[in-house]
Design an enzyme around this catalytic site. Structure first.
Site, PDB file in Angstrom:
ATOM      1  N   GLU A  89       1.176  -4.988   2.110  1.00 38.28           N
ATOM      2  CA  GLU A  89       0.435  -3.805   2.532  1.00 38.28           C
ATOM      3  C   GLU A  89       0.027  -2.991   1.300  1.00 38.28           C
ATOM      4  O   GLU A  89       0.793  -2.855   0.347  1.00 38.28           O
ATOM      5  CB  GLU A  89       1.353  -2.980   3.429  1.00 38.28           C
ATOM      6  CG  GLU A  89       0.859  -1.611   3.805  1.00 38.28           C
ATOM      7  CD  GLU A  89       1.944  -0.763   4.435  1.00 38.28           C
ATOM      8  OE1 GLU A  89       1.588   0.224   5.103  1.00 38.28           O
ATOM      9  OE2 GLU A  89       3.152  -1.081   4.261  1.00 38.28           O
ATOM     10  N   TRP A  90      -1.186  -2.476   1.313  1.00 36.27           N
ATOM     11  CA  TRP A  90      -1.654  -1.592   0.240  1.00 36.27           C
ATOM     12  C   TRP A  90      -1.135  -0.185   0.525  1.00 36.27           C
ATOM     13  O   TRP A  90      -1.416   0.405   1.566  1.00 36.27           O
ATOM     14  CB  TRP A  90      -3.171  -1.590   0.163  1.00 36.27           C
ATOM     15  CG  TRP A  90      -3.713  -0.603  -0.830  1.00 36.27           C
ATOM     16  CD1 TRP A  90      -4.261   0.608  -0.558  1.00 36.27           C
ATOM     17  CD2 TRP A  90      -3.746  -0.748  -2.247  1.00 36.27           C
ATOM     18  NE1 TRP A  90      -4.639   1.244  -1.715  1.00 36.27           N
ATOM     19  CE2 TRP A  90      -4.335   0.422  -2.773  1.00 36.27           C
ATOM     20  CE3 TRP A  90      -3.334  -1.759  -3.113  1.00 36.27           C
ATOM     21  CZ2 TRP A  90      -4.525   0.613  -4.134  1.00 36.27           C
ATOM     22  CZ3 TRP A  90      -3.522  -1.568  -4.476  1.00 36.27           C
ATOM     23  CH2 TRP A  90      -4.103  -0.405  -4.973  1.00 36.27           C
ATOM     24  N   ASP A 191      16.732  -2.113  -8.975  1.00 36.11           N
ATOM     25  CA  ASP A 191      15.922  -2.010 -10.197  1.00 36.11           C
ATOM     26  C   ASP A 191      15.133  -0.698 -10.129  1.00 36.11           C
ATOM     27  O   ASP A 191      13.922  -0.660 -10.297  1.00 36.11           O
ATOM     28  CB  ASP A 191      14.978  -3.212 -10.300  1.00 36.11           C
ATOM     29  CG  ASP A 191      14.329  -3.347 -11.681  1.00 36.11           C
ATOM     30  OD1 ASP A 191      14.768  -2.660 -12.625  1.00 36.11           O
ATOM     31  OD2 ASP A 191      13.379  -4.135 -11.818  1.00 36.11           O
TER      32      ASP A 191
END
Length: 284
Positions: A89-90, A191
């Protein structure tokens, strides 16, 4: 396999229409990334790598799915995944006025997702470095063996860390309980530096590029300080919504030793002085 072939395969897998344009976004230190506009006007995000290690993108997808399943914080939806690439998804926007507070609250909520053991459903990667995730009941053994010593031995084998310093890491790995309190296995991003914290279209926090696993929540919080810190509102909101020990910052260098060793392995010897500084502080 060309980028266009990877994209077409992923779009077919996702049941999406073909691309009308694929403007390049450039790559980070790991992957090449593309903002892709489809024929229906929808925008999606494509990640590819010239020679991805085995299971690289599927492992990231599993991490994204795990973080999403908590319902605590937004991550990009996985649309399709293959050995060659990942279609997401953008998600793009600018931080809203309460971004720091929301991020702190939501991260604390995510960390309340716990498990009976440390590790994860699969091994994955921190950057391009393999990250083993054996299921272990003992968090000290998990962080010592699967995190610190795994990275130290990689660095030794690459000629980046001399034997004496590997022994120092080994000493720390076997003395973690001297400095770190007992903590449950929490679902963490793994991270969580500033580059993996983005904003969505409504200004809301969005986490990307996880190295997800069940680990120590303090370790996730520690990494937010490694390459520039988050706002004071973030840390205050996190502390107000989590069972956070007031002295957690004293342990930050121990948690971040893992990431310093990983950066040494990824980018060669530039991080050795930072590694040596942590070693000297705790076992020097």
């Amino acid at each position: 396999m060309s980028t266009d072939s990877i994209l077409n395969s992923l779009l077919t897998q996702a049941g999406l229409p073909p691309a009308s344009e694929r403007p390049g976004m450039g790559g980070g230190s790991i992957n090449d990334a593309f903002r892709v506009v489809l024929e229906n006007g929808e925008t999606v995000f494509l990640k590819v790598h010239r020679a991805p290690p085995a299971g690289f993108f599927e492992a990231e997808a599993e991490g994204l799915r795990a973080l999403s399943a908590t319902g605590a914080i937004r991550v990009p939806q996985v649309l399709a995944v293959s050995d060659q690439g990942l279609l997401l998804e953008w998600v793009s926007g600018s931080p809203g006025p309460d971004f720091g507070r929301e991020l702190g609250e939501q991260l604390a909520q995510m960390h309340r997702t716990t498990d009976s053991a440390f590790g994860f459903s699969c091994d994955n990667y921190c950057g391009l470095t393999p990250q083993p995730n054996p299921r272990m009941a003992d968090g000290f053994a998990f962080f010592g063996e699967a995190r610190l010593l795994f990275q130290a031995r990689l660095a030794r084998d690459k000629g980046l860390l001399p034997a004496a310093e590997v022994r120092q890491v080994d000493t720390i790995a076997h003395r973690l309980a001297d400095w770190i309190p007992e903590q449950p296995p929490s679902l963490i991003h793994g991270d969580l530096w500033s580059g993996n914290i983005h904003a969505g279209p409504g200004g809301e926090p969005v986490l990307i590029d996880p190295a997800a696993h069940y680990g120590w929540a303090e370790a996730d919080l520690a990494m937010t300080t490694l390459f520039g810190s988050q706002s004071a509102d973030f840390y205050a909101a996190y502390a107000a919504n989590a069972d956070l020990a007031p002295d957690w910052e004293e342990r930050v260098p121990l948690y971040n030793l893992y990431h310093l060793l990983n950066h040494m392995n990824l980018f060669c010897g530039g991080y050795r002085s930072s590694v040596r500084s942590v070693l000297a502080r705790f076992v020097g």
